[in-house]
Enzyme design. Structure first.
Site, short mmCIF file in Angstrom:
data_model
loop_
_atom_site.label_atom_id
_atom_site.label_comp_id
_atom_site.label_asym_id
_atom_site.label_seq_id
_atom_site.Cartn_x
_atom_site.Cartn_y
_atom_site.Cartn_z
N HIS A 118 27.24 -41.32 -7.23
CA HIS A 118 26.59 -42.12 -8.28
C HIS A 118 26.66 -41.43 -9.64
CE1 HIS A 118 25.21 -44.92 -5.27
NE2 HIS A 118 24.77 -43.90 -4.53
N CYS B 109 0.83 -1.20 0.00
CA CYS B 109 0.00 0.00 0.00
C CYS B 109 0.87 1.25 0.00
CB CYS B 109 -0.87 0.02 1.24
SG CYS B 109 -1.86 -1.45 1.42
N ASN C 265 -1.18 1.72 6.26
CA ASN C 265 -0.36 0.65 5.67
C ASN C 265 0.04 -0.27 6.80
OD1 ASN C 265 -0.40 1.97 3.27
ND2 ASN C 265 1.80 2.42 3.21
N LYS D 149 18.22 -19.44 -7.88
CA LYS D 149 18.45 -17.99 -7.80
C LYS D 149 19.71 -17.63 -8.58
CE LYS D 149 15.46 -16.76 -6.87
NZ LYS D 149 14.29 -17.45 -6.50
N GLU E 223 16.72 -24.18 -4.31
CA GLU E 223 16.26 -22.80 -4.46
C GLU E 223 17.47 -21.85 -4.61
OE1 GLU E 223 13.85 -21.19 -5.27
OE2 GLU E 223 14.12 -19.17 -4.52
N TRP F 211 -3.02 -2.38 -1.65
CA TRP F 211 -2.71 -3.74 -2.15
C TRP F 211 -3.42 -4.66 -1.17
CZ3 TRP F 211 0.23 -6.63 -5.69
CH2 TRP F 211 0.62 -7.91 -5.28
C1 F6R Z 1 12.00 -17.69 -9.61
C2 F6R Z 1 10.66 -17.32 -9.99
C3 F6R Z 1 9.85 -18.31 -10.75
C4 F6R Z 1 8.44 -18.37 -10.14
C5 F6R Z 1 7.54 -19.28 -10.98
C6 F6R Z 1 6.16 -19.44 -10.36
O1 F6R Z 1 12.67 -16.68 -8.95
O2 F6R Z 1 10.23 -16.26 -9.68
O3 F6R Z 1 10.44 -19.56 -10.75
O4 F6R Z 1 8.55 -18.85 -8.85
O5 F6R Z 1 7.40 -18.77 -12.27
O6 F6R Z 1 5.52 -18.22 -10.24
P1 F6R Z 1 4.28 -18.03 -9.29
O7 F6R Z 1 4.75 -18.23 -7.90
O8 F6R Z 1 3.81 -16.64 -9.55
O9 F6R Z 1 3.28 -19.07 -9.68
#
Ligand code: F6R
Length: 609
Positions: A505, A2, A101, A486, A482, A75
């Protein structure tokens, strides 16, 4: 997130300043907007669902002439985007208007008290309690009323209030949600974000937590938590507009990484009631519904899928229900073992990902109950689900997802704790203890963000590598996935995660002298195994960067570099251990001079198959 703008000053200028400020805040994302101005005759308030242009079109034929006013872009968090839920909120007498907010954590209790005192609520928001509290306690002195209201509300807030009896001022108050005061010539401003007022002034000061400001056209007086007047330090802003939208951070991704502790708190705190129990207000699952489920599917894409894989670990550990985690684009073309005894949890930041939406529809056709975890209120996924858990992370602008991921994990902890309680796999004492630990985890993350030199240095060392490996076991293997995602998304370095026990393996053949290996080991029962795996890669020349518990001396000693994670319960490690991975990815991309927020070939919301 917001946005707030407030103005007091020159004749009939309030509308112009507020609209231009709200326009500057549009980049943050919003779904409704509104304005309230003290005109000669009365307080006038107008608010509309949808784009700011709807409000602007309306005002082009209905100008509000006044020199004091407040505006807001909302938002949605509590309640869908509707005209009623939009801000400002006004009282029945139509003489007080507020914008807010943040999240009022104790709004349910306050709302009950206000209803008992005859107040009738028009919206589904937590914010509406604020205007009625001001109405109830108003004693002809708006500042005194603000002192009283501050004692009653708990949570994160930036609030601005106007009162038709006080035509020359507005009041601003904050706690853990940003609010900046702007100083002008015979006019003063307030905003949630410097961007909104940069056009008018570069002379600003920041309100601190617990402070309340009385803002008039030629004075700003600020009071601290103890009602003492405080001298505010002024800052001259030399940022460009572009820098200002990022609140001084170089990129949105870095800003969003730093927002994680407060977003986790927002997602968490207002759902914990007075007795310390988690109240999942949008989830209507009953104890008997839960008893019926013999399995859970978690379905998502990308980072949301990675959050789901950690979610599987959390749910299985706390509730002992079997969980399968599937990539949505695969799930939708399978014949999954989903039926009326299955709970399908759909995870999506945007709520609009095409593959995830199709997966939801398939599971629904098969009779499954659908619980979605999403960040966008009223998104397609939210609308088509039986139950929704909204992460209150605010809009995520950087393409690479960070705060959505950690708030999705927070959602999984909360859902899993309640499943465990209903399923009787958790005692009430353990349940309450875990909630306490979960709340503390946000503070741990905040502390970790205070010094990121180690990650910066590591990024510098590995930035020219052609491939980087991530290793982990069990839940750490999921976090490693993850971290690798990134890095590859924004640095374009080939990065892959491997379950550490699988190395021998096959993948170990790829290790060469100097290959960076980031080894994540946060789980006490797996440290010895990880040490063996680290020795295996070290023996083949790998450069090992360990990430693990600060107390694991043996682990630390065997790695060439080591990032220490504070010693918290293993269960909550995923919520903090991902941070070094996010930061390393960010710094590598920045050092290579890439467009961190908009990596090549990627879009924020993937609405095509
Ligand atoms: C990675 C990323 C994407 C989203 C994926 C799913 O940083 O942003 O891998 O996680 O496209 O998007 P949502 O969560 O919006 O369904």
């Amino acid at each position: 997130m917001c946005g707030i703008v407030g103005y007091v000053g020159r004749a009939n200028k309030a509308q112009e300043v507020i609209l231009s400020g709200l326009e500057r805040l549009e980049y943050r994302g919003y779904d409704s907007s509104g304005i309230a101005v003290l005109t000669n005759s009365k307080l006038e308030c107008h608010k509309f669902k949808g784009k700011l242009s709807v409000l602007k079109d309306f005002l082009s034929n209905n100008t509000l002439n006044g020199n004091v006013g407040i505006g807001h872009t909302r938002w949605a968090t509590h309640g869908n985007p509707t005209n009623e839920n939009a801000h400002p909120h006004i009282n029945e007498k139509n003489n007080i208007a507020i914008v807010h907010n943040g999240i009022i954590e104790n709004y349910l209790e306050l709302k009950q008290m206000l209803i008992e005192n005859g107040y009738v609520f028009k919206s589904e928001t937590d914010s509406e309690v604020i205007v009625y509290l001001f109405d109830m306690y108003y004693d002809e002195n708006l500042l005194n009323t603000a002192f009283k209201v501050r004692e009653l509300i708990r949570g994160t807030y930036a609030i601005v209030i106007i009162h038709n009896d006080q035509k020359e001022e507005f009041i601003a108050m904050r706690n853990e949600a940003p609010l900046v005061i702007g100083y002008g010539e015979k006019e003063n401003f307030v905003a949630s974000d410097i961007t909104a007022i940069l056009e008018y002034t570069k002379d600003i000061s920041f309100l601190d937590n617990g402070e309340i400001a009385v803002v008039k056209k030629d004075s700003v007086v600020v009071y601290d938590k103890n009602k003492n007047m405080v001298e505010k330090e002024h800052t001259t802003i030399n940022w460009s507009l572009e820098q200002a939208t990022k609140c001084g951070y170089k990129h949105f991704m870095l800003k969003e990484i730093h927002e994680q502790p407060s977003d986790i708190r927002d997602t968490l705190n207002s759902r914990i009631d007075k007795s310390g129990l988690i109240k999942l207000d949008d989830i209507k699952l009953t104890e008997s519904d839960i008893k019926k489920f013999n399995k859970i599917y978690i379905v998502a894409c990308g980072t949301a899928f990675n959050a789901g894989c950690v979610g599987k670990y959390i749910i299985e550990k706390l509730s002992k229900i079997h969980v399968t985690c599937e990539i949505a684009s695969e799930f939708r073309y399978q014949d999954p073992f989903v039926d009326e005894n299955t709970l399908t949890i759909i995870v999506s930041q945007s709520g609009e990902t095409a593959d995830t939406l199709s997966a939801l529809r398939l599971a629904k056709r098969k009779g499954s109950r659908i619980l979605s975890i999403t960040n966008v209120v009223d998104s397609s996924i939210a609308r088509e689900s039986d139950d929704v858990f909204y992460t209150w992370a605010g809009p995520e602008i950087a393409v690479a997802s960070t705060k959505a991921y950690t708030t999705q994990l927070t959602a999984f902890y909360m859902i899993a704790l309640n499943l465990g309680l209903y399923n009787k796999t958790l005692s009430i004492n353990d349940y309450k203890q875990y909630i306490k630990l979960l709340m503390q985890t946000a503070d741990v993350l905040q502390n970790m963000l205070e010094n990121t030199d180690e990650e910066k240095q590591i990024a510098n060392e590995i930035k020219d590598s052609t491939s980087i490996f991530y290793l982990g076991r069990l839940v750490d293997g999921q976090t490693a996935k993850e971290m690798a995602l990134k890095l590859k998304e924004i640095s374009y370095i080939f990065a892959e995660s491997f379950v550490a026990g699988e190395l021998k393996h096959g993948p170990i053949a790829l290790i060469e002298k100097g290959t960076p290996v980031i080894a994540l080991s946060t789980q006490k029962n797996m440290v010895e195994k990880m040490i063996s795996n680290i020795q295996e890669v070290k023996a083949r020349g790998a450069y090992v960067i360990g990430i693990g518990n600060e107390h694991d001396k043996a682990l630390q000693d065997i790695c060439q570099k080591f990032i220490k994670i504070p010693n918290i319960d293993d269960l909550f490690m995923p919520l903090v251990s991902v941070l070094p991975g996010q930061l390393i990815a960010y710094y590598v991309s920045d050092l290579k001079g890439y467009d961190v927020d908009k990596p090549r070939n990627l879009a924020k919301s993937v609405t095509v198959e």
